[in-house]
Motif scaffolding. Structure first.
Motif, mmCIF file in Angstrom:
data_model
loop_
_atom_site.group_PDB
_atom_site.id
_atom_site.type_symbol
_atom_site.label_atom_id
_atom_site.label_comp_id
_atom_site.label_asym_id
_atom_site.label_seq_id
_atom_site.Cartn_x
_atom_site.Cartn_y
_atom_site.Cartn_z
ATOM 1 N N TRP A 1 0.839 -1.747 -0.322
ATOM 2 C CA TRP A 1 -0.311 0.071 -0.250
ATOM 3 C C TRP A 1 0.869 1.433 0.376
ATOM 4 N N TYR A 2 0.544 2.243 -0.944
ATOM 5 C CA TYR A 2 1.229 3.584 -0.688
ATOM 6 C C TYR A 2 0.192 4.293 -0.758
ATOM 7 N N GLN A 3 1.209 5.667 -0.166
ATOM 8 C CA GLN A 3 -0.063 6.595 0.212
ATOM 9 C C GLN A 3 0.428 7.820 -0.713
ATOM 10 N N GLN A 4 0.073 8.854 -1.115
ATOM 11 C CA GLN A 4 -0.020 9.314 -2.005
ATOM 12 C C GLN A 4 -0.445 10.932 -1.837
ATOM 13 N N HIS A 5 0.030 11.577 -1.361
ATOM 14 C CA HIS A 5 -0.117 13.833 -1.359
ATOM 15 C C HIS A 5 -0.399 14.112 -2.436
ATOM 16 N N PRO A 6 -1.389 14.909 -2.546
ATOM 17 C CA PRO A 6 -1.250 15.652 -3.809
ATOM 18 C C PRO A 6 -0.415 16.186 -4.556
ATOM 19 N N PRO B 1 4.945 8.652 -4.211
ATOM 20 C CA PRO B 1 3.532 7.646 -3.232
ATOM 21 C C PRO B 1 4.724 7.413 -2.658
ATOM 22 N N LYS B 2 4.640 7.435 -1.104
ATOM 23 C CA LYS B 2 5.013 6.586 -0.172
ATOM 24 C C LYS B 2 4.568 4.953 0.507
ATOM 25 N N LEU B 3 5.778 4.509 0.534
ATOM 26 C CA LEU B 3 4.730 2.856 0.570
ATOM 27 C C LEU B 3 4.554 2.935 2.048
ATOM 28 N N MET B 4 3.908 2.045 2.522
ATOM 29 C CA MET B 4 3.245 2.590 4.198
ATOM 30 C C MET B 4 3.018 0.720 5.075
ATOM 31 N N ILE B 5 2.590 -0.261 3.933
ATOM 32 C CA ILE B 5 2.540 -1.449 4.339
ATOM 33 C C ILE B 5 3.332 -2.424 2.523
ATOM 34 N N TYR B 6 3.886 -3.279 3.275
ATOM 35 C CA TYR B 6 4.078 -3.868 2.701
ATOM 36 C C TYR B 6 4.396 -5.826 3.131
ATOM 37 N N ASP B 7 4.203 -6.777 2.054
ATOM 38 C CA ASP B 7 4.410 -8.094 2.323
ATOM 39 C C ASP B 7 2.119 -8.411 3.008
ATOM 40 N N GLU C 1 -3.826 14.980 8.373
ATOM 41 C CA GLU C 1 -2.651 14.471 7.154
ATOM 42 C C GLU C 1 -2.411 13.044 6.677
ATOM 43 N N ASP C 2 -3.766 12.493 7.418
ATOM 44 C CA ASP C 2 -4.049 10.813 6.474
ATOM 45 C C ASP C 2 -4.843 11.023 5.130
ATOM 46 N N GLU C 3 -5.518 12.456 5.074
ATOM 47 C CA GLU C 3 -5.878 12.780 3.855
ATOM 48 C C GLU C 3 -5.201 12.671 2.100
ATOM 49 N N ALA C 4 -5.337 11.251 1.587
ATOM 50 C CA ALA C 4 -4.155 11.511 0.133
ATOM 51 C C ALA C 4 -4.853 10.491 -0.602
ATOM 52 N N ASP C 5 -4.459 9.615 -1.308
ATOM 53 C CA ASP C 5 -4.699 8.741 -2.096
ATOM 54 C C ASP C 5 -3.857 7.518 -1.982
ATOM 55 N N TYR C 6 -4.463 6.306 -1.892
ATOM 56 C CA TYR C 6 -4.198 5.634 -1.296
ATOM 57 C C TYR C 6 -3.808 4.245 -2.387
ATOM 58 N N HIS C 7 -2.851 3.552 -2.973
ATOM 59 C CA HIS C 7 -2.919 2.719 -4.007
ATOM 60 C C HIS C 7 -2.401 1.414 -3.431
ATOM 61 N N THR D 1 7.884 -4.831 -3.601
ATOM 62 C CA THR D 1 7.269 -3.743 -3.463
ATOM 63 C C THR D 1 8.441 -2.720 -3.253
ATOM 64 N N PHE D 2 8.325 -1.164 -3.507
ATOM 65 C CA PHE D 2 9.497 -0.253 -4.170
ATOM 66 C C PHE D 2 8.916 0.525 -2.641
ATOM 67 N N ASP D 3 10.181 0.679 -2.083
ATOM 68 C CA ASP D 3 10.400 1.858 -1.386
ATOM 69 C C ASP D 3 11.005 2.746 -0.973
ATOM 70 N N TYR D 4 11.834 3.696 -2.573
ATOM 71 C CA TYR D 4 11.847 4.409 -2.584
ATOM 72 C C TYR D 4 11.337 5.116 -4.164
#
Lengths: 110, 122
Positions: free
Chosen positions: A37-42, A46-52, A83-89, B108-111
């Motif tokens: 799961w990735y978080q993306q602010h406008p 994107p930023k990695l939030m969860i993996y596996d 601050e959680d307001e964002a798009d999540y992929h 997964t991608f970290d950066y």
């Protein structure tokens, strides 16, 4: 291959919990525990939030948690904050040795 | 600090070509897999291509296979995406991204870099 299915939008009030679903098939989400799961602010990358499915990288708040059941993965945000307001992929590895993303979910904090 | 800096985007006519570059720093580039992920305006993310570390294995999404070629120059810490026969639907912000696990390039991608914009239009 079709993209994973995510709701277009989810909203919640501050302090509440929300859950975003990510539905795939038996050849991707259902076959591997390689959902991210990735978080993306406008205007941001994107930023990695969860993996596996359920592992949080270092520095990610424990208010974010992930799970999976069958062909559907979920991201839960507890104690919703502005601050959680964002798009999540979401994304998943597939049997075809490719990667699929979902269409993205816009989270709104009311 | 891990940094990924994309360049090479621009406006190109349908059927034209562009080469995107990604300059990497702050991690062991030679063993790391690097991918390109794109995002059309107002749309979700789409994985495009990946190149693994030492073996240099390559992977492509179906819509670009045969038109795009990913490559790397380990001596320069750079990854390239040669894009030929461009179509309007290739219009997007192209991100260069690093794989978290060097042995599982698509896990997964970290950066992520900040992206370079490609616009295909006449």
């Amino acid at each position: 291959q079709s993209a994973l299915t995510q709701p277009a939008s989810v909203s919640g009030s501050p302090g509440q919990s929300i859950t975003i679903s990510c539905t795939g098939t038996s050849t991707d989400v259902g076959s591997y525990n390689y959902v991210s799961w990735y978080q993306q602010h406008p205007g941001k990358a994107p930023k990695l939030m969860i993996y596996d499915v359920s592992i949080r990288p270092s520095g990610v708040s424990d208010r974010f948690s992930g799970s999976k059941s069958g062909n559907t993965a979920s991201l839960t945000i507890s104690g919703l904050q502005a601050e959680d307001e964002a798009d999540y992929h979401c994304s998943s590895y597939t049997r075809s040795n490719t990667l699929l993303f979902g269409g993205g979910t816009q989270v709104t904090v009311l | 600090e891990v940094q990924l800096l994309e360049s090479g985007g621009g406006l190109v006519q349908p059927g034209g070509s562009l080469r995107l570059s990604c300059t990497a720093s702050g991690f062991t580039f030679s063993t790391s897999a690097v991918s390109w992920v794109r995002q059309a305006p107002g749309k979700g993310l789409e994985w495009v291509s990946t190149i693994s570390g030492r073996a240099g294995s390559t992977y492509y999404t179906d819509s670009v296979r045969g038109r795009f070629t990913i490559s790397r120059d380990t001596s320069k810490n750079m990854v390239y995406l040669q894009m030929n026969s461009l179509r309007a639907e290739d219009t997007a912000l192209y991100y260069c991204v690093k794989a978290f696990f060097y042995y599982d390039p698509l896990r997964t991608f970290d950066y992520w870099g900040q992206g370079t914009l490609v616009a295909v239009s006449s």
